[in-house]
Design an enzyme around this catalytic site. Structure first.
Site, short mmCIF file in Angstrom:
data_model
loop_
_atom_site.label_atom_id
_atom_site.label_comp_id
_atom_site.label_asym_id
_atom_site.label_seq_id
_atom_site.Cartn_x
_atom_site.Cartn_y
_atom_site.Cartn_z
N THR A 136 75.12 -2.35 27.32
CA THR A 136 75.81 -0.88 26.97
C THR A 136 77.20 -0.53 27.34
O THR A 136 77.89 -0.01 26.54
CB THR A 136 74.87 0.14 27.27
N GLU B 36 85.82 5.82 28.48
CA GLU B 36 87.31 6.18 28.06
C GLU B 36 88.16 5.05 28.74
O GLU B 36 89.31 5.02 28.15
CB GLU B 36 87.61 7.59 28.28
#
Length: 745
Positions: free
Chosen positions: A641, A712
């Site tokens: 993930t 991010e």
């Protein structure tokens, strides 16, 4: 059955099957009986007043139940503070249908409610508005003279202003033997998640509501609704277990929530309001920015002076700010610095955080400036960064809790083949294509917010966890289950993570790459509390083999407690629950960052990106043929993930550099490409070979799990690396994003 330890294993998403088969329900998909449908009407002018409204044609239409405008809306909260959500910037919060004033093009000005969606949508076209227009300003570049300092408020804690000057920048810059200066501009971007904003409000009677909302924070939406409509918090339940992407757009309640709740309470009916794709361009966005940078170095390549002045866009009613100009001094130890950040108030909706807000725009300018400085020094861009590498945070003088950026540089450079780069711009070719190599550094904060988790051990010896967080597609459900599995010693199949519900224990909104650290650490804390209760209960069982054993000599393994020195001596959770004759054991605990410990440290995630581009000699078309990003983010809970998150960020970086912009017509004051046909994003043909490396970064200070976020950090370095690669391929510096082929012709 999954094997433990689970942390560090590439576990597939536990909810993946639901999503790919369509059984996962999103906010606008819940089957609710006796449902009415609302459609929002938006302003067609940019600034002014509504002087008249004609709804006669709509009232005559069969199937229309109600029309709401500022003239007849129900009474709502009076004070601005009651409209302020958990992510509201300083200023006066926008209040839908509050009065006849128009603040921006596309402002919601009416809601039509009908028995079906099609009727509501058609009826919305029949309302006639008369306006009194006023002069407006929407362009940033043409209004830089109106810049002002951002207002201070609660948001300043997470988005502090630039640090004060250090040394004497002007003197150091003027005297430096090597110096560079440039201006960088960024276009507006809109989030455009796959799922459009929708709220399905179920009217339960007596001021009680159940709301299926697209949001990144169930409690944020709950508090907003309760405050604005004067309801008890406990009577408002917001559910959002599945979110089809957010990227920051769901950090604040969007106006469809207000509209749906207003209509439901007034009509005492179930109501759904869904925005269409064009309406997704009528609220928050990544703001336009203009940045001016000046960097200087001595002859050996030591950076001696850095100036970063940025101006961003905000609305006329709120002061939205980003951390735009402070990043360079967190990386490079210049002794003379000057950082400035101002805002221009425009007649546009308030911007909102978009994946790596401020960071991706600021680091593009910083890392392009470093690349230009390297060429002036006739030094390899990677060598320049290594020469100015600092183990501590130069902006504070504090050590980082961990920093494996150097490892990122070296591993990514080797994987990419950076040593094969010919430094001369335009010197590398492949057929009719110019080939360019570029690299850049990435940095992002390592946030952690307070979170509360409840844990329940059932009579079957299984675990249920409760927390209000959402999962915006990052794999939160899977990762939290892995954390709990390792802490309690149960397989994943025996753990349920129940989330996405405002009635569950507190969670901040999901943003800033913070949820894994926030909720994950709280899970560890609450499971430890539960383990103490299990041991106490087990010791109290008549004839228990653990009665005289110290707690530290007992381990949790395979759904049982066991003796550390003799794991064969064990008692299963199920047997314990049977023997103590209880149906469940509970624990609840709040956890947050260790502020006292961390105050002496700086914290951040780091990355290094290396990119290859091909530029067609005749057409100027640009292709990113391959890219490698190495990330230092502490312990990686789930490499599958996490890799998916970084790959998605890299693709967004390509999009920001080459494709994505919302085109603003300053004469009309409106966005002209409010659709996915003309708002360009990458497609499969634009994405080629992408690779992700996770540095082996151990962080024993940041939190109990040693983890940082990865949502991010994969984005912030890519746009600069692409721009630098284009320069290496063509010899042209293009400092405005996105870069289109016409700039190379």
């Amino acid at each position: 059955m999954t094997k433990l330890p689970s942390i560090g294993q590439p576990v597939s998403r536990l909810e993946g099957r639901q999503k790919v088969t369509g059984s996962a329900k999103y906010a606008g998909e819940y089957n609710v009986s006796d449902l009415l449908y609302g459609y929002v009407v938006n302003s067609t002018i940019t600034k002014g007043k509504i002087t008249a409204i004609d709804t006669s044609a709509v009232k005559a239409l069969k199937g229309v139940e109600a029309i709401f405008t500022h003239e007849n809306r129900p009474s709502t909260a009076w004070f601005d503070l009651q409209y302020a959500d958990m992510d509201a910037p300083p200023g006066t919060v926008f209040k839908p249908l509050h009065d006849n004033k128009i603040k921006f093009n596309g402002q919601p000005i009416a809601l039509v409610v009908a028995q079906d969606f099609e009727t509501a949508r058609y009826a919305a076209t029949l309302i006639k508005f008369e306006y009194e227009e006023e002069a407006f300003i929407t362009g940033l570049v043409t209004n830089l003279d109106k810049a002002h300092e951002p207002k201070k408020g609660l948001a300043t804690m997470l988005k502090p202003p630039p640090p004060p000057p250090v040394g004497d920048f002007e003197k150091a810059y003027s005297c430096a033997p090597v110096k560079v200066a440039a201006q960088y501009t960024h276009a507006t971007e809109h989030h455009n998640p796959l799922e459009m904003y929708a709220s399905t409000v179920v009217y339960e009677g007596k001021g009680k509501l159940t709301i299926y909302d697209k949001t990144q924070g169930t409690i944020n939406s709950q508090l907003f609704v309760a405050n604005v409509f004067g309801l008890h918090y406990k009577d408002v339940r917001v559910l959002s277990p599945f979110v089809g992407g957010g990227f920051g757009s769901g950090l604040r309640p969007q106006y469809q929530l207000f509209m749906a709740v207003m209509a439901s309470l007034e009509l005492k009916h179930n109501v759904r309001v869904t925005l269409d794709r064009s309406q997704m361009f009528t609220f928050g966005h990544r703001p336009q920015t203009v940045q001016n940078l000046r960097f200087a170095a001595d002859a050996e390549g030591n950076v001696t002076a850095m100036n970063h002045s940025g101006i961003g866009e905000t609305s006329s009613y709120e002061d939205y700010a980003e951390i735009l100009t402070s990043w360079s001094h967190m990386l490079y130890p210049a002794k003379n610095t000057l950082f400035e950040y101002d805002l221009v108030s425009l007649d546009l909706p308030t911007p909102i955080d978009m994946r790596a807000p401020g960071g991706v725009s600021g680091m593009h300018a910083i890392e392009c400036m470093m690349d230009e400085l390297a060429y002036e020094l006739k030094m390899d861009p990677l060598e320049l960064r290594l020469k100015n590498y600092s183990e501590t945070d130069p902006s504070t003088g504090k050590p980082y809790t961990s920093k494996a950026l150097k490892q990122c540089y070296l591993e990514a450079a080797e994987k990419f083949g950076w040593d094969k780069r010919n430094p001369q711009p335009g010197s590398m070719q492949r057929g009719n294509k110019l080939v360019g190599y570029g690299m850049a550094t990435g940095i992002w904060d390592a946030y952690q917010f307070p979170a509360r988790v409840q844990v329940i051990l059932t009579k079957e010896g299984k675990l249920i966890l409760h927390n209000a967080t959402t999962d915006i597609g990052t794999g939160t459900m899977t990762v939290m289950t892995q954390v709990a599995a390792d802490e309690i010693g149960l397989p994943l199949e025996d753990i349920t993570f129940d989330y996405g519900d405002s009635k569950k224990p507190f969670s901040m909104f999901q943003g800033g790459s913070a949820i894994t650290s926030s909720t994950g650490v709280a899970i560890v804390a609450v499971v430890k509390e539960l383990k103490k209760k299990i041991i106490k209960k087990a010791k109290g069982i008549k004839g228990s083999p653990f009665s005289d054993i110290k707690d530290e000599d007992i381990i949790f393994k395979d759904g049982a407690i066991a003796l550390r020195s003799n794991p064969e001596l064990a008692l299963s959770f199920k047997d314990i629950m049977t023997l103590i004759k209880e149906t469940e054991l509970k624990a609840k605990k709040m956890a947050g960052p260790d502020v006292l410990k961390l105050k002496n440290y700086s914290k951040a995630t780091h990355s290094a990106s290396f990119v290859e581009v091909e530029v067609d000699k005749e057409l100027g078309t640009i292709t990113v043929t391959r890219a490698v990003t190495a990330v230092a983010a502490g312990r990686i809970i789930n490499p599958k993930t996490a890799r998916s998150q970084v790959l998605g960020s890299m693709i967004w970086g390509i999009s920001k550099a080459l494709h994505e912009e919302t085109i603003l017509d300053e004469n009309l004051g409106k966005y002209m490409n409010a659709n996915l046909g003309e708002y360009h994003i990458p497609v499969h043909a634009d994405i080629h070979d992408l690779d992700v490396i996770f540095a082996d970064e151990k962080d024993e200070l940041i939190n109990e799990l040693g983890i940082k976020g990865v949502g991010e950090i994969g984005l912030v370095a890519i746009p600069a690396a692409i721009a630098n690669a284009i320069y290496h391929a063509t010899g042209k510096r293009i400092n405005s994003l996105p870069i289109h082929f016409d700039a190379l012709l």
